[in-house]
Design an enzyme around this catalytic site. Sequence first.
Site, mmCIF file in Angstrom:
data_model
loop_
_atom_site.group_PDB
_atom_site.id
_atom_site.type_symbol
_atom_site.label_atom_id
_atom_site.label_comp_id
_atom_site.label_asym_id
_atom_site.label_seq_id
_atom_site.Cartn_x
_atom_site.Cartn_y
_atom_site.Cartn_z
ATOM 1 C CG ASP A 145 37.611 32.386 30.497
ATOM 2 O OD1 ASP A 145 38.323 31.892 29.191
ATOM 3 O OD2 ASP A 145 36.376 32.801 30.305
ATOM 4 C CG HIS A 192 37.102 31.466 25.864
ATOM 5 N ND1 HIS A 192 36.806 31.485 27.268
ATOM 6 C CD2 HIS A 192 35.952 30.857 25.306
ATOM 7 C CE1 HIS A 192 35.378 31.533 27.351
ATOM 8 N NE2 HIS A 192 34.850 30.752 25.979
ATOM 9 C CB SER A 217 32.114 32.012 26.396
ATOM 10 O OG SER A 217 32.378 30.642 26.957
#
Lengths: 655, 84
Positions: A38, A113, A441
């Site tokens: 990520d 994220h 996600s």
Amino acid sequence: TTRTPEFLGLDRDTGLWEGHNNVDLSLATHDVVIGVLDTGVWPESKSFNDYGMPEIPARWRGECEKGTDFSPSLCNKKLIGARSFSKGFHMASGGSFLRKPEEVVSPRDQDGHGTHTASTAAGSSVANASLLGYASGTARGMATHARVAVYKVCWSTGCFGADILAALDRAILDGVNVLSLSLGGGSAPYYRDTIAIGAFSAIQRGIFVSCSAGNSGPSKASLANVAPWIMTVGAGTLDRDFPAYTLLGNKKRFNGVSLYSGPGMGDKPVGLIYKNRNSSSSNMCLPGSLEPGEVRGKVVICDRGINARVEKGAVVRDAGGIGMILANTAASGEELVADSHLLPAVAVGRRFGDLIRQYALSDPNPTAILSFGGTVLNVRPSPVVAAFSSRGPNLVTPQILKPDVIGPGVNILAAWSEAIGPTGLEKDTRKTQFNIMSGTSMSCPHISGLAALLKSAHPDWSPSAIKSALMTTAYTQDNTKSPLRDAAGGGFSNPWAHGSGHVDPQKALSPGLVYDTSTEEYIAFLCSLDYSIERVKSIVKRPNVTCSRRYSDPGALNYPSFSVVFGRKRVVRYTRELTNVGAAGSVYQVAVSAPSTVKVLVKPTRLLFKNVGDKQRYTVTFSAIQNANRLTGWFGSIEWSNAQHQVKSPVAFSW
Amino acid sequence: TVIAKQTYIVHMKHNDKPLSYATHHDWYSAQLQSLSSSTSDSILYSYTTAFHGFAASLDPEEAESLRQSDSVLDVYEERVYTLH
């Protein structure tokens, strides 16, 4: 995350994960390492606290790499790996130095994220977590005691295939047990799909691979990461909401959602505006589209779509607006995604959005007041399939039904990077330890964490057995006992949207039977795709592959769901093999559901498993009674059950 | 004239490595060097476990030349993925 552990039945009250086979499964996960590819990690987050964690397993070969803003000493017994891969990104940037001054070669998360996904999968418990007071509670990952290794592959301009492959290469060597990838691209043949190729190497070594399905819904055939050895995860809502209200000058009040936290806009009506007089794109609130002279001091209606939702809020604010109503259109339907805008803002569904737009355009002096209701729980119905969640059918191999499952992916609170504010906008200078995000996600790492729990409960299970357990025990009824609904359109969902259904980890712990797919079976599947032998070898990385065993049809793979493509055939027949992971002497009876256009015959209709580990086969014959509408999906199910277990497979039919 | 280079993923026939090369990385470097002396250092990654091959920064002509090699299975442009 807050709430999703309870929503998934992982809370302590049920005692399930603490009592299985007298093993504390939650603690047992300390032997499981989840690798997250990520944007990196914010290692100072409390979610990576290693309090009470035992020593790192001796087999672990990963490490925490030094960066200019990242010291290896920031890692601990929880965060046991942190690497970055940037050569592909660097090259794509023209070989120049990284674009932003703070974007240095380092595993540190400048985006948020990666910290969010890693903590969702395996974050430690953190009391009193919230985003500006919203979604408050104890935040924890799904596998609270599992270890985390982060592989930073995503940078300001994207996630580059060369870097992803390098990270997969390294993660496998490091010794991860689960891989979590909340990223994807368009569909491609498996021999050209970097993630599919890398994931195949992983599953051969017993590593479970979970990937997000994509956020291109509700368009059909919009899936990413559809290889059958990957767990493809769609997104659904929780039973939690953040209500907010719009009161119009005509006294009509409309419900919406918001994460706004600030002084608000008072209780006096202010002017409402939708579309500037001289700008055709002002309804979208694109940068530069709003005339400050018309907008200043007013609430602005912005249509959802094209640019980021939080950017619309910033555009309104910069133009002098004091509030925003973010109104859905047909594409997003009634799905409400909350954001922590910098100004008072309410997101409303399409139906209310249309009424508010109509009022703003027809009333000579439209006004509105926005107000905010905090956090509410036990929302019904839930879960609902997110409108944005990508949909089948699977374009690469239509005979494999995808997505596999859905998990919580709407308004998920998890840890956040303190390098950036909760909206992700550069002008958002707020710092928060947690943030609320939506997307596949967010659902993907939930399933990665659950896979880690199952791995610790059943160390001898293959990745496909874990996947099967999660799929065949998934549920397809919401908390009102109705079939799952789809936020896009508001009607009932179907397996092209929710796959086998919403995961139920309690049931997955004890599925009774599993479809255990071997590497040889995946090879036979690849050989049935008309790829050259060299291409098959390139995916499986074995020199002696001959394709002497191949399926007549890729759908013959021993998969926990069915996608029947009739084409010119009127009959499709598949044989599946079930492995008993329940008690000795288990007997199962089959139940079939089929649309009127298809006849389904299963033989035998009863399966007896004398011993644990026994394998039994059944054959299912699908006969098209009539040609159905090619554009519409038709669905059914095959369920093996006894008093203790239900082992259910969805079936999608197409012509 | 500057020809824009980009990243290509090069899929090699893993078992074709001549014994004269100690490692697959050495073999990949030699493959590139045979194209041009300036490309020998263009390897970004040599993969060992997840993939049989390497990633390299090449111009389109170099990529095409590699495709002609008997030891090369495929050469394709790197894809860019997005967060979901």
